[in-house]
Motif scaffolding. Structure first.
Motif, PDB file in Angstrom:
ATOM      1  N   VAL A 193       0.552  -0.922  -0.158  1.00  0.00           N
ATOM      2  CA  VAL A 193      -0.397   0.080  -0.577  1.00  0.00           C
ATOM      3  C   VAL A 193       0.829   1.298   0.312  1.00  0.00           C
ATOM      4  N   ARG A 194       0.462   1.664  -0.928  1.00  0.00           N
ATOM      5  CA  ARG A 194       1.774   2.888  -1.397  1.00  0.00           C
ATOM      6  C   ARG A 194       1.218   4.445  -1.678  1.00  0.00           C
ATOM      7  N   ASP A 195       1.239   5.201  -0.356  1.00  0.00           N
ATOM      8  CA  ASP A 195       0.836   6.752  -0.993  1.00  0.00           C
ATOM      9  C   ASP A 195       2.090   7.890  -1.401  1.00  0.00           C
ATOM     10  N   PHE A 196       1.463   8.835  -1.615  1.00  0.00           N
ATOM     11  CA  PHE A 196       2.338   9.937  -2.967  1.00  0.00           C
ATOM     12  C   PHE A 196       2.498  11.131  -1.061  1.00  0.00           C
ATOM     13  N   GLY A 197       2.292  10.658  -0.062  1.00  0.00           N
ATOM     14  CA  GLY A 197       1.988  12.096   0.900  1.00  0.00           C
ATOM     15  C   GLY A 197       3.397  11.925   1.374  1.00  0.00           C
ATOM     16  N   PRO A 198       3.331  13.012   2.978  1.00  0.00           N
ATOM     17  CA  PRO A 198       5.166  13.775   2.764  1.00  0.00           C
ATOM     18  C   PRO A 198       5.987  12.063   3.568  1.00  0.00           C
ATOM     19  N   GLY A 199       5.711  10.439   4.015  1.00  0.00           N
ATOM     20  CA  GLY A 199       6.032  10.332   3.969  1.00  0.00           C
ATOM     21  C   GLY A 199       6.224   9.990   5.825  1.00  0.00           C
ATOM     22  N   SER A 238       5.880  -4.388   7.067  1.00  0.00           N
ATOM     23  CA  SER A 238       7.141  -3.317   7.246  1.00  0.00           C
ATOM     24  C   SER A 238       6.597  -2.374   6.479  1.00  0.00           C
ATOM     25  N   GLY A 239       7.439  -0.747   6.875  1.00  0.00           N
ATOM     26  CA  GLY A 239       6.786   0.664   6.072  1.00  0.00           C
ATOM     27  C   GLY A 239       9.010   0.810   5.988  1.00  0.00           C
ATOM     28  N   GLU A 240       8.483   1.829   4.962  1.00  0.00           N
ATOM     29  CA  GLU A 240       9.173   2.607   4.225  1.00  0.00           C
ATOM     30  C   GLU A 240       8.817   3.443   3.426  1.00  0.00           C
ATOM     31  N   ASN A 241      10.221   4.555   3.663  1.00  0.00           N
ATOM     32  CA  ASN A 241       9.906   5.786   2.447  1.00  0.00           C
ATOM     33  C   ASN A 241      10.251   5.945   0.906  1.00  0.00           C
ATOM     34  N   CYS A 242       9.706   6.098   0.482  1.00  0.00           N
ATOM     35  CA  CYS A 242       9.823   5.248  -1.283  1.00  0.00           C
ATOM     36  C   CYS A 242      11.133   6.638  -1.349  1.00  0.00           C
ATOM     37  N   ASP A 243      11.452   6.366  -2.942  1.00  0.00           N
ATOM     38  CA  ASP A 243      12.741   7.406  -3.188  1.00  0.00           C
ATOM     39  C   ASP A 243      12.100   8.544  -3.278  1.00  0.00           C
ATOM     40  N   ASP A 244      10.825   8.314  -4.655  1.00  0.00           N
ATOM     41  CA  ASP A 244      10.118   9.194  -5.089  1.00  0.00           C
ATOM     42  C   ASP A 244       9.084  10.126  -4.200  1.00  0.00           C
ATOM     43  N   GLY A 245       8.924   9.959  -3.169  1.00  0.00           N
ATOM     44  CA  GLY A 245       7.911  10.778  -1.772  1.00  0.00           C
ATOM     45  C   GLY A 245       7.593   9.687  -1.510  1.00  0.00           C
ATOM     46  N   GLY A 246       6.790   9.597  -0.546  1.00  0.00           N
ATOM     47  CA  GLY A 246       5.518   8.607   0.077  1.00  0.00           C
ATOM     48  C   GLY A 246       5.506   7.679   0.438  1.00  0.00           C
ATOM     49  N   ALA A 247       5.096   7.099   1.097  1.00  0.00           N
ATOM     50  CA  ALA A 247       5.235   6.026   2.717  1.00  0.00           C
ATOM     51  C   ALA A 247       5.004   4.771   1.671  1.00  0.00           C
ATOM     52  N   CYS A 248       5.093   3.743   1.815  1.00  0.00           N
ATOM     53  CA  CYS A 248       4.830   2.208   1.560  1.00  0.00           C
ATOM     54  C   CYS A 248       5.208   1.511   2.086  1.00  0.00           C
ATOM     55  N   PHE A 249       3.894   0.383   2.420  1.00  0.00           N
ATOM     56  CA  PHE A 249       3.588  -0.558   3.582  1.00  0.00           C
ATOM     57  C   PHE A 249       3.453  -1.697   3.483  1.00  0.00           C
TER      58      PHE A 249
END
Ligand code: ADP
Length: 294
Positions: A222-228, A268-279
């Motif tokens: 589940v990946r978003d384009f928010g601030p992470g 698990s969760g991580e910040n994406c390189d081009d912004g946003g968070a991905c769980f």
């Protein structure tokens, strides 16, 4: 021997008594040689330690109750919110004389489904308290995602979030409790919605992707384009009561992780390189068999 004795002045002391019997060459018993050490301080420390342990156990129980209460509030809030929203929409449409029977049927069906969802969550928590295992069945991930989309559709529209799904065509199956799995994906989706409320409307995009890795696991991302989230605090996000939101309970990710781990998986969760968070949810894949909805 450890024992307690009472002194002349009435005070009790603990003593450690050690003794070795001595015998004469002909075997006659001569008496004991040994020592008698006052161990009152050690005994008191042991007692304090025991009391501390009891206190810790009590605090543990209180914390557990607190976690359960917070988790109940968190998980039931969502379906109840959806019920109230749908009922409000119905009231407004009726007042405006604009409602069609079909639309009313849909609204009522959604209200009934959300009511059942709240009931199932409460049942799940009851089972947790009674320590009984929530029932599991073979479920298809694509169907769980479809249920998820149905539940979040109205919220996504209200928040102007576009949801994209990239679902593995060859449906993945897992042995899981369907309500709990939905609960986890719902938590991740709502967190993503909330994270994106701070960004431009036209950038609000949520991507849900499913697939497999080479280790026999099914993945749901589940990946978003928010601030992470701030770097370095990723593990803290999963701790109970950790929240950066004014009205957050900090329970969503903690509950989600414990559910997934109870299913033999990881979250698990991580910040994406081009912004946003991905769980990412990883669950053991179950091959073959008939799914409940097949
Ligand atoms: P809550 O949502 O009640 O705060 P959670 O356990 O679900 O509790 O989340 C804990 C914290 O993790 C949030 O307060 C937020 O700081 C962070 N978080 C969770 N999901 C996201 C996300 N998609 N993007 C950025 N931060 C997130």
């Amino acid at each position: 021997m450890e024992y307690r004795l009472r002194r002349n002045d009435g005070e009790y002391r603990w003593v450690l008594d050690t003794g070795t019997p001595r015998f004469a060459d002909d075997g006659a018993f001569l008496g004991y040689i040994g020592s008698c050490i006052d161990i009152t301080a050690r005994k008191q420390a042991e007692l304090d330690h025991q009391l501390q342990n009891m206190e810790l156990a009590r605090v543990g129980r209180v914390t557990l109750m607190g976690e359960l209460a917070a988790s109940l509030a968190h998980e039931v809030n969502n379906p109840i919110g959806a019920i109230v929203t749908n009922a409000n929409v119905g009231q407004r449409l009726i007042a405006a004389g604009k409602i069609e029977t079909e639309e009313l049927k849909d609204l009522l069906a959604d209200i009934v489904t959300d009511g059942h969802r709240a009931r199932d969550v409460i049942q799940g928590i009851r089972n947790m308290v009674r320590k009984s295992e929530p029932s599991r069945s073979l479920i298809r991930i694509d169907e769980t995602i479809r249920d998820l989309l149905r539940i979040v559709r109205a919220d996504a529209m209200k928040r102007e979030v576009i949801i994209e799904t990239k679902i593995d065509v060859d449906a993945c199956q897992v042995m899981a409790n369907p309500v709990q799995l939905l609960q986890v994906l719902l938590n991740l989706t709502i967190n993503a919605f909330e994270a994106m409320s701070a960004i431009r409307r036209d950038a609000r995009r949520l991507v849900i992707r499913t697939g497999r890795n080479g280790d026999g696991q099914v993945l749901v991302m589940v990946r978003d384009f928010g601030p992470g989230f701030p770097g370095g605090i990723v593990e803290q996000l999963f701790e109970p009561f950790f929240s950066t939101k004014v009205e957050g309970t900090g329970m969503g990710l903690a509950i989600s992780r414990s559910i997934i781990e109870a299913h033999g998986g990881t979250l698990s969760g991580e910040n994406c390189d081009d912004g946003g968070a991905c769980f990412t949810v990883r669950l053991p894949e179950t091959k073959g068999g008939k799914s409940k909805a097949a």
